[in-house]
Design a protein around this motif. Structure first.
Motif, mmCIF file in Angstrom:
data_model
loop_
_atom_site.group_PDB
_atom_site.id
_atom_site.type_symbol
_atom_site.label_atom_id
_atom_site.label_comp_id
_atom_site.label_asym_id
_atom_site.label_seq_id
_atom_site.Cartn_x
_atom_site.Cartn_y
_atom_site.Cartn_z
ATOM 1 N N GLU A 15 -16.671 -21.955 7.947
ATOM 2 C CA GLU A 15 -17.266 -21.060 8.928
ATOM 3 C C GLU A 15 -18.787 -21.175 8.898
ATOM 4 O OE1 GLU A 15 -15.397 -17.085 9.702
ATOM 5 O OE2 GLU A 15 -14.591 -17.444 7.705
ATOM 6 N N VAL A 16 -19.376 -21.222 10.076
ATOM 7 C CA VAL A 16 -20.826 -21.308 10.193
ATOM 8 C C VAL A 16 -21.292 -20.157 11.082
ATOM 9 C CG1 VAL A 16 -22.778 -22.719 10.939
ATOM 10 C CG2 VAL A 16 -20.748 -23.814 9.974
ATOM 11 N N ASP A 17 -22.229 -19.354 10.574
ATOM 12 C CA ASP A 17 -22.779 -18.266 11.372
ATOM 13 C C ASP A 17 -23.567 -18.827 12.541
ATOM 14 O OD1 ASP A 17 -21.803 -16.140 9.820
ATOM 15 O OD2 ASP A 17 -23.443 -16.351 8.389
ATOM 16 N N ALA A 18 -23.358 -18.264 13.720
ATOM 17 C CA ALA A 18 -24.048 -18.758 14.913
ATOM 18 C C ALA A 18 -25.545 -18.494 14.853
ATOM 19 C CB ALA A 18 -23.457 -18.113 16.165
ATOM 20 N N VAL A 19 -25.941 -17.321 14.372
ATOM 21 C CA VAL A 19 -27.355 -16.961 14.414
ATOM 22 C C VAL A 19 -28.237 -17.881 13.567
ATOM 23 C CG1 VAL A 19 -29.049 -15.154 13.918
ATOM 24 C CG2 VAL A 19 -26.881 -14.561 15.006
ATOM 25 N N GLU B 127 -21.841 -8.112 18.407
ATOM 26 C CA GLU B 127 -21.111 -8.531 17.210
ATOM 27 C C GLU B 127 -21.511 -9.943 16.817
ATOM 28 O OE1 GLU B 127 -16.890 -9.564 17.624
ATOM 29 O OE2 GLU B 127 -17.067 -9.152 19.766
ATOM 30 N N PRO B 128 -21.572 -10.212 15.499
ATOM 31 C CA PRO B 128 -21.933 -11.557 15.049
ATOM 32 C C PRO B 128 -20.843 -12.557 15.406
ATOM 33 C CG PRO B 128 -21.208 -10.220 13.194
ATOM 34 C CD PRO B 128 -21.305 -9.303 14.375
ATOM 35 N N ARG B 129 -21.254 -13.789 15.646
ATOM 36 C CA ARG B 129 -20.301 -14.832 16.003
ATOM 37 C C ARG B 129 -20.299 -15.915 14.939
ATOM 38 N NH1 ARG B 129 -17.347 -14.458 21.186
ATOM 39 N NH2 ARG B 129 -17.972 -12.374 21.812
ATOM 40 N N LYS B 130 -19.124 -16.415 14.622
ATOM 41 C CA LYS B 130 -18.992 -17.508 13.668
ATOM 42 C C LYS B 130 -18.323 -18.696 14.345
ATOM 43 C CE LYS B 130 -18.698 -14.702 9.444
ATOM 44 N NZ LYS B 130 -19.882 -15.279 8.775
#
Length: 360
Positions: free
Chosen positions: A283-287, A346-349
């Motif tokens: 998983e990689v955080d989008a931000v 919401e954060p996106r991964k």
């Protein structure tokens, strides 16, 4: 394959090129270093070939193209230096569809070879291109030692059939009927099994293969929120504005699939040509992907534009073929707004599968 639905990335000579809009792909590739090093090290200890034949499938164009190849050579160079043994030669075979921007790839080869020379001295590295689909035979029997593919295998040979009822969506979505999920899963099973079978013929026994592609975390596909829902929402917004015909949205389904970990493991085991050395979700955080970008005070608005450009670099040719190019600017402007709104709530991964395989 329907030529209109061939996943052809935008060339480097275009404003929204894949080469300049592939931050997701770069982030994932950079996290594969350890897996690739372990895989290459095991292969080299097992075989010790005088010439290592490496294939990169779905190489595209831009700075990412030579990243993994550099890793392979760096790993072998390190082993030989420590053991004071002779460095083998390398035959590098870069594959993608004929529509790929191979001109820019070939133009960058001299710089790549020069960098190798400066970093490692004389390295016998010979680079060639192989145009064609990796869902067909590409290489001679038992000729490859190491195969790599990143961000390519989630693209199918075609959209699945029988999903005319997937209205308002362009891929699987939480609102999709059950038959849509099954049709996509069946098409991926057919394509991925074929891919494994073809590579098994082309690879030398005990050769290694590392694959990374988009995935989902949940076994139940209706539990996932797919990034394509924002693209579909943007198209529906244009329908409401009278820019796009609703029937055109309903008939547009991407040739794409994000499997879960269990599906991949089952297919590899059932096909039977490869042993699984490693299989994991990455998983990689989008931000954080965009921390190097010059973002203004409205970070979500700026990120929305950047991510919309990433989508555009990948799907613009397919969108133009289906809807015409007149909607492009309005579509991706709308997508930027929808992405910004989604990121702010919401954060996106970015979810990926990484699998390391050994040819049995």
């Amino acid at each position: 394959m329907d030529e209109a639905m061939v996943p052809r990335m935008n060339g480097i000579d275009q404003e929204f090129s894949y080469a300049n809009n592939s931050a997701f792909q770069k982030a994932v590739i950079s996290k594969l270093t350890q897996i690739i090093e372990e895989s290459v090290t095991d292969m080299f200890k097992e075989m010790r070939p005088s010439c290592i034949k490496v294939a990169d499938l779905g190489c595209s164009s831009g700075s990412n193209t030579f990243h993994t190849i550099s890793q392979v050579i760096h790993t072998i160079h390190g082993i030989c230096k420590r053991q004071q043994s002779e460095l083998p030669e390398f035959e590098v075979l870069l594959n993608d569809l004929p529509e790929n921007d191979f001109n820019s790839v070939f133009k960058s080869v001299p710089d790549f070879i020069e960098r190798l020379k400066k970093e490692k001295g004389e390295v016998g590295c010979y680079v060639g291109g192989v145009a064609g689909s990796f869902y067909e035979r590409l290489f001679p029997t038992r000729s490859l030692h190491f195969v790599h593919s990143s961000y390519a295998l989630h693209w199918l040979t075609k959209p699945p059939v029988g999903i005319e009822n997937n209205k308002g969506n362009i891929y699987m979505a939480r609102s999709s009927p059950p038959n849509v999920f099954k049709a996509y899963a069946d098409q991926f099973r057919k394509d991925f099994t074929n891919f494994l079978s073809l590579r098994s013929k082309e690879m030398i026994p005990q050769g290694r293969m590392v694959l990374a592609f988009m995935a989902r975390k949940n076994a139940d596909p209706s539990d996932d929120d797919y990034c394509w829902e924002l693209v579909a929402k943007s198209l529906v917004d244009l329908v409401e504005q009278g820019v796009v015909i609703e029937a055109d949205v309903d008939s547009f389904n991407l040739p794409y699939y994000t499997p879960c970990k269990e599906e991949v493991a089952e297919m590899v085991d059932k096909e039977g040509s490869f042993g699984v050395h490693d299989l994991e979700i990455l998983e990689v955080d989008a931000v954080p992907l965009f921390t190097d970008e010059k973002l203004g005070s409205n970070i979500y608005e700026e990120m929305g534009k950047i991510i919309a450009n990433n989508f555009r670099a990948v799907i613009e040719p397919m969108v133009c073929s289906h809807f015409g190019d007149a909607i492009i600017e309005r579509l991706f402007t709308r997508l930027a707004t929808n992405v910004a709104e989604a990121l702010s709530t919401e954060p996106r991964k970015v979810v990926n599968i990484v699998v390391s395989l050994t040819k049995l």
